[in-house]
Design a protein around this motif. Structure first.
Motif, PDB file in Angstrom:
ATOM      1  N   THR A   1       4.827   5.656  -2.726  1.00 44.16           N
ATOM      2  CA  THR A   1       3.971   4.994  -1.705  1.00 44.16           C
ATOM      3  C   THR A   1       2.727   4.242  -2.336  1.00 44.16           C
ATOM      4  O   THR A   1       2.294   3.595  -1.920  1.00 44.16           O
ATOM      5  N   THR A   2       2.327   4.566  -3.561  1.00 45.47           N
ATOM      6  CA  THR A   2       1.416   3.862  -4.339  1.00 45.47           C
ATOM      7  C   THR A   2       2.031   2.954  -5.203  1.00 45.47           C
ATOM      8  O   THR A   2       1.391   1.968  -5.156  1.00 45.47           O
TER       9      THR A   2
ATOM     10  N   PRO B   1       4.054  -0.634  -2.944  1.00 49.27           N
ATOM     11  CA  PRO B   1       3.480  -1.816  -2.650  1.00 49.27           C
ATOM     12  C   PRO B   1       3.211  -2.740  -3.443  1.00 49.27           C
ATOM     13  O   PRO B   1       3.207  -4.077  -3.557  1.00 49.27           O
TER      14      PRO B   1
ATOM     15  N   TYR C   1       3.460  -6.890  -3.325  1.00 47.17           N
ATOM     16  CA  TYR C   1       2.308  -7.717  -3.490  1.00 47.17           C
ATOM     17  C   TYR C   1       2.871  -8.774  -4.590  1.00 47.17           C
ATOM     18  O   TYR C   1       2.598 -10.101  -4.324  1.00 47.17           O
TER      19      TYR C   1
ATOM     20  N   ILE D   1       7.038   0.275   4.025  1.00 51.66           N
ATOM     21  CA  ILE D   1       6.114  -0.504   3.046  1.00 51.66           C
ATOM     22  C   ILE D   1       6.801  -1.993   2.623  1.00 51.66           C
ATOM     23  O   ILE D   1       6.060  -2.864   2.520  1.00 51.66           O
TER      24      ILE D   1
ATOM     25  N   VAL E   1       1.607   3.026   8.805  1.00 49.87           N
ATOM     26  CA  VAL E   1       0.919   2.928   7.425  1.00 49.87           C
ATOM     27  C   VAL E   1       1.336   3.758   6.494  1.00 49.87           C
ATOM     28  O   VAL E   1       0.707   5.157   6.939  1.00 49.87           O
TER      29      VAL E   1
ATOM     30  N   ASN F   1       1.415   3.219   3.102  1.00 50.65           N
ATOM     31  CA  ASN F   1       0.808   2.492   1.774  1.00 50.65           C
ATOM     32  C   ASN F   1      -0.381   3.497   1.367  1.00 50.65           C
ATOM     33  O   ASN F   1      -1.407   3.254   2.140  1.00 50.65           O
ATOM     34  N   THR F   2      -0.256   3.954   0.171  1.00 46.56           N
ATOM     35  CA  THR F   2      -1.545   4.872   0.075  1.00 46.56           C
ATOM     36  C   THR F   2      -2.877   4.035  -0.087  1.00 46.56           C
ATOM     37  O   THR F   2      -3.750   4.600   0.320  1.00 46.56           O
ATOM     38  N   HIS F   3      -2.722   2.944  -0.675  1.00 44.18           N
ATOM     39  CA  HIS F   3      -4.034   2.155  -0.996  1.00 44.18           C
ATOM     40  C   HIS F   3      -4.617   1.958   0.593  1.00 44.18           C
ATOM     41  O   HIS F   3      -5.783   1.970   0.872  1.00 44.18           O
ATOM     42  N   LYS F   4      -3.612   1.356   1.683  1.00 45.29           N
ATOM     43  CA  LYS F   4      -4.155   0.982   2.777  1.00 45.29           C
ATOM     44  C   LYS F   4      -4.806   2.424   3.685  1.00 45.29           C
ATOM     45  O   LYS F   4      -5.685   2.432   4.433  1.00 45.29           O
ATOM     46  N   GLN F   5      -3.832   3.537   3.476  1.00 47.14           N
ATOM     47  CA  GLN F   5      -4.281   4.593   4.285  1.00 47.14           C
ATOM     48  C   GLN F   5      -5.745   5.050   3.498  1.00 47.14           C
ATOM     49  O   GLN F   5      -6.373   5.587   4.427  1.00 47.14           O
TER      50      GLN F   5
END
Length: 389
Positions: free
Chosen positions: A232-233, A236, A240, A282, A371, A373-377
């Motif tokens: 999940t990291t 994305p 992107y 994702i 959600v 996505n690790t970044h958004k989380q």
């Protein structure tokens, strides 16, 4: 603060206990998200007392961690001896394993409340009484027990709190599992609850209703600690860069009691679903995927995952990426137990209740939010914390 652990003698639970008690004595806090500078107020929560429920027959937490350590040698033994007296005082209460599947036979000698012949109402009352006796205003309950099989949803008994409590009173054991009982007891007492497993826990309309009624925060499900954390990291990145993931294979091998339990098909199913569902959320589409979890005895708690990603780039060119995750499962999971306890206590202090969606950062299958996505989380976790501090 106090932490009541479901599965108190497991390797994650006892490793968390060793870590917490050593932290109290000044040991470093590497691996604790809640010790990042951005979460400075949480660092004030630095005293931990433990209790819990367990079905494995052991004398105390010290007895349990010795067994795990002798198999894994997963940290310096002096850290156990440094807190031996504290661990010997942690004695779990007999718990329930109702509808926990055939994998339980792999845990060795066990004792459960249902084996003693108690009715469902009696089991619930005993579990609730144990928690109430231990708890104070700064107590959190965390489920780290073995993964249950998937439970069939019943609108009659799971859809409302009245229906759920009727199932208890009518002894409808086919509709109630151990994780539901623990979640119900915690929320009934107003104790913040986290489900670190793929089991259903508090993820039922009936129990969400109860949490709102008692104004109690809760979160889950299934701690994100290893291969799925990387997935999940990393996934994305493909989104992107407008790269199409054609297929993603994840092959996980592990030993120890977790591996033994998950070697049984009924226990494994919910774990596979939890790990396999993140890509569509994702990427916006479902690439071909293979997710396997296999028992590999000699690895003990050294969980290893091999991932293969097939993707398409510019001019339709197909390319490949591989990665290997190789980590001691208890070492990556244990600090998150302390993190969740800190964040849930913080949520309670700030008057938050119901599902704390922003704690989805810690889970593979977070409740009431898509959600993953690790970044958004992480951004959501920080924003939520900053809005309350």
């Amino acid at each position: 603060m106090k932490i009541w652990v479901i599965g108190a003698y497991g390797i994650v639970s006892t490793t968390a206990m060793v870590g917490a008690k050593n932290i109290e004595k000044g040991f470093q806090t590497r691996g604790l998200v809640s010790d990042l500078p951005v979460f400075d107020k949480l660092m004030e929560i630095n005293k931990f007392e433990f209790g819990g429920h367990e079905i494995r027959i052991k004398k105390n937490a010290y007895d349990a961690i010795l067994e795990h350590w002798n198999l894994n040698r997963h940290f310096d033994f002096s850290l156990i001896e440094n807190v031996k007296d504290e661990l010997e005082k942690i004695e779990a209460k007999t718990g329930t394993a109702l509808n926990c599947g055939s994998g339980l036979k792999e845990l060795g000698e066990i004792k459960t409340l249902e084996d003693e012949g108690y009715t469902l109402r009696e089991i619930v009352d005993m579990v609730t009484s144990d928690m109430k006796e231990f708890a104070d205003d700064e107590t959190v309950v965390i489920n780290i027990a073995s993964t249950e099989p998937l439970q069939k949803y019943s609108e009659e008994y799971h859809g409302t709190l009245d229906g759920f409590e009727r199932a208890i009173d009518e002894n409808r054991t086919e509709h109630i599992s151990a994780s539901m009982i623990y979640a119900y007891s915690a929320l009934k007492l107003g104790l913040p609850y986290a489900n670190f497993t793929p089991s259903i826990g508090s993820n039922l309309p009936a129990l969400k209703e109860l949490a709102m009624k008692t104004k109690t925060p809760h979160a889950g499900n299934d701690g994100k600690t290893g291969e799925t954390l990387v997935k999940t990291t990393l996934a994305p990145m493909f989104a992107y860069r407008n790269l199409r993931v054609l297929g993603w294979m994840g092959y996980n091998i592990l030993g120890d009691y977790d591996g033994k339990v998950l070697s049984h098909k009924d226990n494994k199913e919910s774990k596979v679903i939890s790990k396999d569902s993140v890509l569509e959320k994702i990427l916006g589409e479902s690439p071909y995927s293979i997710t396997e979890i296999e028992y590999f005895p000699s690895l003990v708690d050294n969980k290893t995952a091999f991932d293969f990603i097939h993707f398409e780039g510019f001019l339709g060119t197909k390319m490949k990426m591989y990665f290997i995750w190789d980590a001691i499962d208890a070492i990556v999971a244990a600090p998150l137990i302390l993190d969740l306890a800190r964040f849930l206590l913080f949520a309670k202090r700030k008057g938050q209740h119901g599902v704390i969606k922003e704690l989805g950062f810690f889970f593979k299958s977070p409740m009431e939010i898509d959600v993953v996505n690790t970044h958004k989380q992480f951004e959501e976790l920080v924003s939520w914390y900053k809005s309350l501090e």
